[in-house]
Design an enzyme around this catalytic site. Sequence first.
Site, mmCIF file in Angstrom:
data_model
loop_
_atom_site.group_PDB
_atom_site.id
_atom_site.type_symbol
_atom_site.label_atom_id
_atom_site.label_comp_id
_atom_site.label_asym_id
_atom_site.label_seq_id
_atom_site.Cartn_x
_atom_site.Cartn_y
_atom_site.Cartn_z
ATOM 1 N N SER A 1 -0.347 7.829 -11.597
ATOM 2 C CA SER A 1 -1.583 7.851 -10.650
ATOM 3 C C SER A 1 -1.549 8.294 -9.347
ATOM 4 O O SER A 1 -0.347 8.616 -8.848
ATOM 5 C CB SER A 1 -1.971 6.480 -10.827
ATOM 6 O OG SER A 1 -0.750 5.588 -10.262
ATOM 7 N N ALA B 1 -7.836 -2.055 6.637
ATOM 8 C CA ALA B 1 -7.913 -3.366 6.845
ATOM 9 C C ALA B 1 -8.812 -4.515 7.215
ATOM 10 O O ALA B 1 -9.269 -5.232 6.516
ATOM 11 C CB ALA B 1 -6.469 -3.859 7.210
ATOM 12 N N GLY C 1 -4.022 -6.568 3.680
ATOM 13 C CA GLY C 1 -4.439 -5.635 4.553
ATOM 14 C C GLY C 1 -3.342 -6.173 5.974
ATOM 15 O O GLY C 1 -3.114 -7.366 6.062
ATOM 16 N N ASP C 2 -2.862 -5.221 6.818
ATOM 17 C CA ASP C 2 -2.094 -5.380 7.870
ATOM 18 C C ASP C 2 -2.836 -6.048 8.819
ATOM 19 O O ASP C 2 -3.879 -5.716 9.261
ATOM 20 C CB ASP C 2 -1.542 -3.912 8.122
ATOM 21 C CG ASP C 2 -0.333 -3.710 7.282
ATOM 22 O OD1 ASP C 2 0.257 -4.519 6.935
ATOM 23 O OD2 ASP C 2 -0.211 -2.495 7.181
ATOM 24 N N TYR D 1 6.738 -5.345 -2.950
ATOM 25 C CA TYR D 1 7.749 -4.847 -1.959
ATOM 26 C C TYR D 1 8.977 -4.821 -2.369
ATOM 27 O O TYR D 1 9.693 -6.015 -2.325
ATOM 28 C CB TYR D 1 7.313 -5.616 -0.604
ATOM 29 C CG TYR D 1 5.995 -5.441 -0.439
ATOM 30 C CD1 TYR D 1 5.295 -4.385 0.624
ATOM 31 C CD2 TYR D 1 5.000 -6.368 -0.772
ATOM 32 C CE1 TYR D 1 4.001 -4.281 1.009
ATOM 33 C CE2 TYR D 1 3.504 -6.187 -0.382
ATOM 34 C CZ TYR D 1 3.238 -5.318 0.548
ATOM 35 O OH TYR D 1 1.979 -5.276 0.840
ATOM 36 N N GLN E 1 5.116 -0.809 -2.755
ATOM 37 C CA GLN E 1 5.289 -0.119 -1.426
ATOM 38 C C GLN E 1 6.169 1.010 -1.544
ATOM 39 O O GLN E 1 7.006 1.072 -2.580
ATOM 40 C CB GLN E 1 5.542 -0.912 -0.376
ATOM 41 C CG GLN E 1 5.650 -0.331 0.945
ATOM 42 C CD GLN E 1 4.335 0.062 1.284
ATOM 43 O OE1 GLN E 1 3.779 1.188 1.119
ATOM 44 N NE2 GLN E 1 3.594 -0.799 1.994
ATOM 45 N N PHE F 1 5.119 5.407 9.154
ATOM 46 C CA PHE F 1 4.755 4.862 8.077
ATOM 47 C C PHE F 1 5.925 3.835 7.448
ATOM 48 O O PHE F 1 5.429 2.631 7.323
ATOM 49 C CB PHE F 1 4.366 5.636 6.866
ATOM 50 C CG PHE F 1 2.917 6.489 6.720
ATOM 51 C CD1 PHE F 1 2.198 6.080 7.938
ATOM 52 C CD2 PHE F 1 2.677 7.463 6.029
ATOM 53 C CE1 PHE F 1 0.846 6.875 7.968
ATOM 54 C CE2 PHE F 1 1.628 8.179 6.103
ATOM 55 C CZ PHE F 1 0.606 7.893 7.059
ATOM 56 N N HIS G 1 3.153 6.168 -9.067
ATOM 57 C CA HIS G 1 2.197 6.182 -8.430
ATOM 58 C C HIS G 1 2.325 6.791 -7.166
ATOM 59 O O HIS G 1 3.201 6.471 -6.159
ATOM 60 C CB HIS G 1 1.633 4.840 -7.848
ATOM 61 C CG HIS G 1 0.066 4.583 -7.081
ATOM 62 N ND1 HIS G 1 -0.995 4.617 -7.669
ATOM 63 C CD2 HIS G 1 0.005 4.263 -5.733
ATOM 64 C CE1 HIS G 1 -1.783 4.697 -6.708
ATOM 65 N NE2 HIS G 1 -1.178 4.366 -5.490
HETATM 66 P P1 FAD Z 1 0.019 -10.714 0.569
HETATM 67 O O1 FAD Z 1 0.476 -10.609 -1.083
HETATM 68 O O2 FAD Z 1 -1.047 -11.658 1.037
HETATM 69 O O3 FAD Z 1 1.278 -10.967 1.427
HETATM 70 C C1 FAD Z 1 1.513 -10.842 2.794
HETATM 71 C C2 FAD Z 1 2.511 -11.773 3.523
HETATM 72 O O4 FAD Z 1 2.440 -13.113 3.083
HETATM 73 C C3 FAD Z 1 3.811 -11.288 2.706
HETATM 74 O O5 FAD Z 1 4.794 -11.552 3.517
HETATM 75 C C4 FAD Z 1 4.082 -12.888 1.459
HETATM 76 O O6 FAD Z 1 5.078 -12.893 1.197
HETATM 77 C C5 FAD Z 1 3.200 -13.736 2.481
HETATM 78 N N1 FAD Z 1 2.448 -14.704 1.622
HETATM 79 C C6 FAD Z 1 1.519 -14.294 0.647
HETATM 80 N N2 FAD Z 1 0.951 -15.440 0.198
HETATM 81 C C7 FAD Z 1 1.310 -16.551 0.974
HETATM 82 C C8 FAD Z 1 1.033 -17.990 1.033
HETATM 83 N N3 FAD Z 1 0.197 -18.366 -0.084
HETATM 84 N N4 FAD Z 1 1.842 -18.584 2.077
HETATM 85 C C9 FAD Z 1 2.582 -18.096 2.959
HETATM 86 N N5 FAD Z 1 2.920 -16.772 2.824
HETATM 87 C C10 FAD Z 1 2.311 -15.913 1.748
HETATM 88 N N6 FAD Z 1 -3.366 -1.752 3.460
HETATM 89 C C11 FAD Z 1 -4.710 -1.571 3.621
HETATM 90 O O7 FAD Z 1 -5.245 -1.947 4.731
HETATM 91 N N7 FAD Z 1 -5.410 -1.029 3.061
HETATM 92 C C12 FAD Z 1 -5.112 -0.430 1.952
HETATM 93 O O8 FAD Z 1 -5.899 0.324 0.840
HETATM 94 C C13 FAD Z 1 -3.674 -0.631 1.279
HETATM 95 N N8 FAD Z 1 -3.328 -0.137 0.274
HETATM 96 C C14 FAD Z 1 -1.993 -0.712 -0.111
HETATM 97 C C15 FAD Z 1 -1.566 -0.006 -1.537
HETATM 98 C C16 FAD Z 1 -0.270 -0.318 -1.944
HETATM 99 C C17 FAD Z 1 0.015 0.076 -3.179
HETATM 100 C C18 FAD Z 1 0.472 -1.288 -1.109
HETATM 101 C C19 FAD Z 1 2.051 -1.686 -1.528
HETATM 102 C C20 FAD Z 1 0.091 -1.713 -0.023
HETATM 103 C C21 FAD Z 1 -1.177 -1.317 0.636
HETATM 104 N N9 FAD Z 1 -1.610 -1.822 1.887
HETATM 105 C C22 FAD Z 1 -3.018 -1.432 2.172
HETATM 106 C C23 FAD Z 1 -0.582 -2.431 2.764
HETATM 107 C C24 FAD Z 1 -0.910 -3.831 2.726
HETATM 108 O O9 FAD Z 1 -2.373 -4.395 3.012
HETATM 109 C C25 FAD Z 1 -0.019 -4.766 3.650
HETATM 110 O O10 FAD Z 1 1.429 -4.440 3.289
HETATM 111 C C26 FAD Z 1 -0.201 -5.931 4.085
HETATM 112 O O11 FAD Z 1 0.466 -6.361 5.112
HETATM 113 C C27 FAD Z 1 0.071 -7.044 2.957
HETATM 114 O O12 FAD Z 1 -0.906 -7.095 1.961
HETATM 115 P P2 FAD Z 1 -0.495 -7.887 0.622
HETATM 116 O O13 FAD Z 1 -1.728 -7.641 -0.231
HETATM 117 O O14 FAD Z 1 0.955 -7.582 0.226
HETATM 118 O O15 FAD Z 1 -0.481 -9.314 1.241
#
Ligand code: FAD
Length: 292
Positions: A15, A51, A108-109, A150, A181, A221, A271
């Site tokens: 992908s 984000a 999202g970050d 991750y 990631q 990055f 990917h």
């Molecule tokens: P989550 O899964 O919510 O995790 C975020 C943090 O919170 C982690 O440290 C996790 O351990 C912790 N956590 C999760 N759930 C809980 C809870 N219930 N209580 C307490 N802590 C918790 N970013 C963008 O802006 N746009 C994109 O299109 C984009 N595409 C991506 C594609 C891929 C394949 C990857 C790997 C990342 C991408 N990202 C993108 C980056 C991503 O948005 C960031 O890494 C973001 O900081 C975390 O997103 P997540 O969905 O992993 O968050």
Amino acid sequence: MKISEILKQVKRSISFEFFPPKTPEGEESLFKTIKELEFIKPTFVSVTYGAGGSTRERTIRVVKRIHLQTDLTVMAHQTCIGHTKKEIIEILKEYRNIGVQNILALRGDIPEGQKESFVFPPDGCRYAGELVSLIRENFGDWFSIGVAAYPEGHPESPDLDTDIFYFKKKVDAGADFAITQMFFDNRYFYNFMEKVHKAGINIPVIPGIMPVTNFKQIKKFADMCGASIPKELIEKIQPVADRPEEVEKIGIEYAVKQCEDLLRNGVRGLHFYTLNRSKATIHIYNRIKELI
Ligand code: FAD
């Protein structure tokens, strides 16, 4: 078609990830790249989302265009931190209405410098797991849902085990597969997968591959997402850092070796983070295609 269904049928998936360009020229160039990559017949392609919602229109437009004008299966990335639940549902309805069935559900970050002060929308989702639940509650099984994983742990997590604990919550909420990631040392991935299996997570986890074509950019990055770059790779690149073609050659060679090793160790797919360019991905694909 749903990615979860395709993954059951193919031995391995390939992908490509794209970002939505800012200008019409950028968009045309992206569609040229997509044409150049089509011969590989990717399992799916995906389009990122800003984000804070900054790319809302552009992401939707590019996803729609890929879905309606090509034969490719497309997945829309959807972040939650910048939106209310109502806004997210509106966006997802747009996809459902034209037949798009794949979403990468992300948090999202949090913007730089706002880690402590960031205010989440009052009626929003704080974590990706809540977004997965929101999608399942409102759309049932219409979407196949992917999530992020991750191998070196998410930068905000105190440790890998805690991060995997929350990864499992996303799976329990209804995620069908995960994409990782970027990482540059496969040992992180293998160690991660061992822990993932021990935690009882059984969905396909597809490694994310970032070919190094511009060292400064990739270093930035990698620093942002907490991926470490091996000393061996830095030592190869540093002496030629001001010669882009040399850097690209080394980056491609490194990615080929990384992918060969992953494929020999039975990964479910690869990917590629393409940065909207085709050259590196095509070079790598041509070298590894016998193993796919
Ligand atoms: P989550 O899964 O919510 O995790 C975020 C943090 O919170 C982690 O440290 C996790 O351990 C912790 N956590 C999760 N759930 C809980 C809870 N219930 N209580 C307490 N802590 C918790 N970013 C963008 O802006 N746009 C994109 O299109 C984009 N595409 C991506 C594609 C891929 C394949 C990857 C790997 C990342 C991408 N990202 C993108 C980056 C991503 O948005 C960031 O890494 C973001 O900081 C975390 O997103 P997540 O969905 O992993 O968050």
